[in-house]
Design a protein around this motif. Structure first.
Motif, PDB file in Angstrom:
ATOM      1  N   GLY A 472       0.803  -1.215   0.000  1.00  0.00           N
ATOM      2  CA  GLY A 472       0.000   0.000   0.000  1.00  0.00           C
ATOM      3  C   GLY A 472       0.831   1.257   0.000  1.00  0.00           C
ATOM      4  O   GLY A 472       2.066   1.228   0.001  1.00  0.00           O
ATOM      5  N   THR A 473       0.125   2.369   0.000  1.00  0.00           N
ATOM      6  CA  THR A 473       0.746   3.689   0.028  1.00  0.00           C
ATOM      7  C   THR A 473       1.199   4.008   1.444  1.00  0.00           C
ATOM      8  O   THR A 473       0.428   3.856   2.398  1.00  0.00           O
ATOM      9  N   ASP A 474       2.444   4.410   1.579  1.00  0.00           N
ATOM     10  CA  ASP A 474       2.987   4.708   2.890  1.00  0.00           C
ATOM     11  C   ASP A 474       2.293   5.949   3.480  1.00  0.00           C
ATOM     12  O   ASP A 474       1.803   6.820   2.753  1.00  0.00           O
ATOM     13  N   ARG A 475       2.237   5.987   4.797  1.00  0.00           N
ATOM     14  CA  ARG A 475       1.627   7.138   5.477  1.00  0.00           C
ATOM     15  C   ARG A 475       2.513   8.372   5.306  1.00  0.00           C
ATOM     16  O   ARG A 475       3.725   8.328   5.543  1.00  0.00           O
ATOM     17  N   PRO A 476       1.938   9.497   4.889  1.00  0.00           N
ATOM     18  CA  PRO A 476       2.745  10.704   4.692  1.00  0.00           C
ATOM     19  C   PRO A 476       3.054  11.401   6.020  1.00  0.00           C
ATOM     20  O   PRO A 476       2.289  11.311   6.980  1.00  0.00           O
ATOM     21  N   GLY A 477       4.203  12.076   6.053  1.00  0.00           N
ATOM     22  CA  GLY A 477       4.521  12.944   7.170  1.00  0.00           C
ATOM     23  C   GLY A 477       4.876  12.256   8.461  1.00  0.00           C
ATOM     24  O   GLY A 477       4.789  12.872   9.539  1.00  0.00           O
ATOM     25  N   LEU A 478       5.263  10.963   8.421  1.00  0.00           N
ATOM     26  CA  LEU A 478       5.603  10.269   9.662  1.00  0.00           C
ATOM     27  C   LEU A 478       6.943  10.792  10.192  1.00  0.00           C
ATOM     28  O   LEU A 478       7.870  11.085   9.417  1.00  0.00           O
ATOM     29  N   PRO A 479       7.074  10.901  11.538  1.00  0.00           N
ATOM     30  CA  PRO A 479       8.314  11.463  12.094  1.00  0.00           C
ATOM     31  C   PRO A 479       9.511  10.515  11.995  1.00  0.00           C
ATOM     32  O   PRO A 479      10.654  10.955  12.174  1.00  0.00           O
ATOM     33  N   LEU A 480       9.260   9.262  11.745  1.00  0.00           N
ATOM     34  CA  LEU A 480      10.366   8.289  11.727  1.00  0.00           C
ATOM     35  C   LEU A 480      10.078   7.195  10.713  1.00  0.00           C
ATOM     36  O   LEU A 480       8.944   6.713  10.636  1.00  0.00           O
TER      37      LEU A 480
END
Length: 480
Positions: A472-480
């Motif tokens: 799937g599409t990775d989550r945007p804006g993750l801190p790590l």
């Protein structure tokens, strides 16, 4: 009667099995030699795996929807339903199990295929997962070519169950039946062809241990489902461990039956006798040891022996038979040696005196001796009866040795008996009964201790044949 030729199936084509170890298949009721054994060549084993690999890679089967696979399995189920009597007779000859029982197994094969298809369709191959960005899916992906190593005691039932759930999951498979019970697997492959399951999805190799070793040693085999003896299971695990092939191994267990102080001895003796003698004593979850209050030990042993005497012992092809022969001469000889060892250890041996003079018949036996009994599994119509002073001692004895598959508890207070059952090292514990079938449609059972790896229960079996993959599409804006 005509016996199926022992063919090797590769890529949807039945080939001659060109090798032989010089042995014959026998009628266990008489000892008569029926047909010579035949074995696949090592080259054929390699080609069968290659065909399964090709079918896996090009997605000719796993690329179909679960519903489409279920439809093909339904056609195969119909084909087998038309051949129940033939399958039952072949299984009774191959295993020594009475035909009244093999008819039940053969009659259920179609339902097994349909159920596997329904379960796989209900789960699906792909499902959306909750994700704030969307587009994340869980895929169920078959591992790759899968070896199905089959036992000799329930030939068609085990071949169909493993094949049904593997195919429902989208896996490609190579079956290797026991050299003692190869016939119903031949019919299954004929049915696979008739049902329009694509070539290469199901293969079949024949032979004894050397063929099985070659199959499980092939690096292209990514998963192995085996039911059989503990020594064979250990050898498979050692061979497969270096490449981390997935394993499901259902092995042996000296299953204990604990008789509590409030148990009715007459009904308990009847239930234990039923459990010991089912499939002519040849099923892995049969009670193998009874533990009972020491003061009632001898009385119960004689009641159990009397129950054995009441059973009809005869040809596995006779509809009236309740206990048939064991499957082959070496099985009878090993049981005889185990009985002799128990006698030398001080056991009082009570055995049925009336059995046919010819064939592989073993007298149903009660051995009376305190303690854990033999270290290895006893696989036939023989049971140990021993005493205990209190239930803590009973639990210590019950959980000693090769255990982990099944257990039994008998008592008038069923809630208390079930509480005792939770203390047994066993994946399934039945209270006041010894049936072969599951207690619930949602039953699940792990193989504890030395009884194997994995478990069974229909959902568990279906899950074994696949791995889980997230795409799937990775989550945007993750801190790590």
């Amino acid at each position: 009667m005509t016996y199926p030729a022992l063919r090797t199936w590769i890529g949807g084509i039945a080939e001659e099995s060109p090798d032989s170890d010089g042995t014959w298949l026998h009628d266990p009721n008489t000892g008569e030699a029926l047909v010579p054994s035949a074995s696949s060549s090592l080259s054929q084993v390699g080609r069968a795996v290659a065909a399964a690999q090709e079918a896996h890679d090009d997605r000719r089967w796993r690329g179909l929807s679960p519903e489409s696979r279920a439809e093909r399995l339904g056609v195969l189920a119909d084909w087998l339903d038309e051949r129940v009597e033939d399958i039952a007779r072949l299984d009774a000859l191959n295993s020594g199990v009475p035909i009244a029982v093999t008819q039940l197994f053969a009659g259920a094969n179609g339902a097994t295929l349909r159920d596997a298809g329904r379960r796989a369709a209900a789960v699906g191959d792909v499902r959306d997962l909750p994700a704030e960005q969307g587009g994340v899916r869980l895929h169920r992906v078959p591992w790759g070519p899968t070896a199905l190593i089959l036992p000799w005691n329930a030939p068609s039932a085990m071949a169909v169950k493993k094949t049904a759930f593997a195919l429902a999951a989208g896996a490609t498979v190579i079956l290797k039946p026991s050299s003692f019970s190869p016939w119903s697997a031949q019919l299954l492959l004929e049915g696979v062809r008739a049902a329009g399951i694509p070539d290469g999805v199901v293969g079949l190799v024949q032979g004894s241990g050397g063929i099985g070793r070659a199959l499980v040693a092939d690096d292209r085999v990514r998963a192995i489902s085996m039911t059989g003896s503990t020594p064979t299971g250990r050898a498979i695990a050692a061979t497969a461990s270096s490449r981390f092939a997935r394993l499901q191994l259902e092995l042996g267990s000296n299953n204990a039956a604990i008789v509590r102080a409030d148990a009715d001895l007459e009904s308990t003796a009847r239930a234990v006798a039923d459990g010991v003698l089912k499939l002519s004593g040849q099923w892995c979850e049969a009670p193998r040891r009874v533990l009972i209050d020491r003061a009632r030990r001898d009385e119960f042993a004689r009641m159990l022996s009397a129950e054995f005497e009441r059973r009809t012992i005869g040809s596995s092809l006779d509809q009236a038979t309740e206990v048939g022969p064991v499957a082959f001469a070496a099985r009878r000889d090993e049981l005889t040696a185990q009985r002799d060892r128990l006698a030398r250890a001080g056991a009082e041996v009570l055995r049925v005196s009336r059995v046919p003079a010819h064939g592989w018949f073993f007298e149903p036996t009660v051995a009376v001796l305190d303690g854990p009994g033999l270290a290895e599994e006893v696989f036939g119509p023989m049971i140990l009866v021993g005493g205990y002073d209190d239930e803590d001692e009973a639990m210590r004895l019950a959980n000693t040795g090769q255990v982990g598959l099944a257990g039994y508890v008998f008592g008038a207070d069923e809630e208390a008996a079930a509480a005792v059952g939770t203390r047994l090292v066993a994946g399934e514990v039945k209270v006041n009964g010894t049936s072969v079938l599951d207690m619930s449609p949602d039953s699940a059972q792990s193989f504890f201790g030395a009884s194997g790896l994995g478990g069974h229960g229909d959902d568990d079996v279906l899950d074994f044949f696949v791995g889980k993959q997230i795409v799937g599409t990775d989550r945007p804006g993750l801190p790590l």
